[in-house]
Write an enzyme that holds these catalytic residues in place. Sequence first.
Site, PDB file in Angstrom:
ATOM      1  N   SER A 138      -3.160  16.091  25.222  1.00  0.00           N
ATOM      2  CA  SER A 138      -1.634  16.078  25.060  1.00  0.00           C
ATOM      3  C   SER A 138      -1.128  15.097  26.271  1.00  0.00           C
ATOM      4  CB  SER A 138      -1.061  17.492  25.434  1.00  0.00           C
ATOM      5  OG  SER A 138       0.333  17.354  25.564  1.00  0.00           O
ATOM      6  N   TYR A 151      -0.140  24.740  30.593  1.00  0.00           N
ATOM      7  CA  TYR A 151      -0.801  23.946  29.483  1.00  0.00           C
ATOM      8  C   TYR A 151      -1.160  22.667  30.004  1.00  0.00           C
ATOM      9  CZ  TYR A 151      -0.468  21.421  24.941  1.00  0.00           C
ATOM     10  OH  TYR A 151      -0.636  20.587  23.813  1.00  0.00           O
TER      11      TYR A 151
END
Length: 248
Positions: A138, A151
């Site tokens: 990401s 995350y």
Amino acid sequence: MYAEQAIAMITGGASGLGLAMAKRFATGGYTTIIIGRNAERLRQAKEQIGAHAFTYAFDLTHFDAIPDLVQSILNDHGHIDVLINNAGIHLKKPMQDIQNEEFIRVIQTNLIAPFVLSREVARHMLERQQGHILHISSMAAQYGIPQVMAYTAAKAGIEGMTRAMAVELSPHGIRVNCIAPGFIETDMSTGALDNDPERKERVLKRTPMGQLGCPNDVAEAAFFLSSPAARYITGEILRVDGGNAIGF
């Protein structure tokens, strides 16, 4: 394409980016194996993809059971040519409000599970001296984005693990790469951005191409990286972000 029937295994393949990748590999001639926790979503995904798709309901945080899962797939299909570690969970909270258990759960799902699954599949690939492992990261791993601490940590770990795996496995015919999607238009992201017009405007202004990506943009990149056309690419972190990372 591989000399025999090629097989791609995609985690989190029943929705979003995973489903887009599963569809692309199936249309590209691969037998596509989808791993997910939700049996009903898996059934719906198989209906969309057709006869090339096979589904396995499994919770990847059951680490000790992953070797049996991989062996079951090998018993059913013979081999695995491509592994795509796409499954993951998100957590949006201020750092000071994150509980230990929440942080651990994100790391377990987004980092440890891809490692364990990659290790088990790599053992099989090493016997055949060929294969491709693709991680999905990401842009959170490359930016400082507030309220996504766990995350971000997991995806930064994925990118480091990509390079380490590539160094160990590539001498044995196994390439390892990673895709870092930018702002991709999925059901989840569309809802979040539409509810925050100021943030959406900021995202689009920073993206030179001036638009959000679509899941198929990631799917096409995954298909290319897994193909013989990318035979000399390994250890790469490929941004699919419309130029967002270089925007101002």
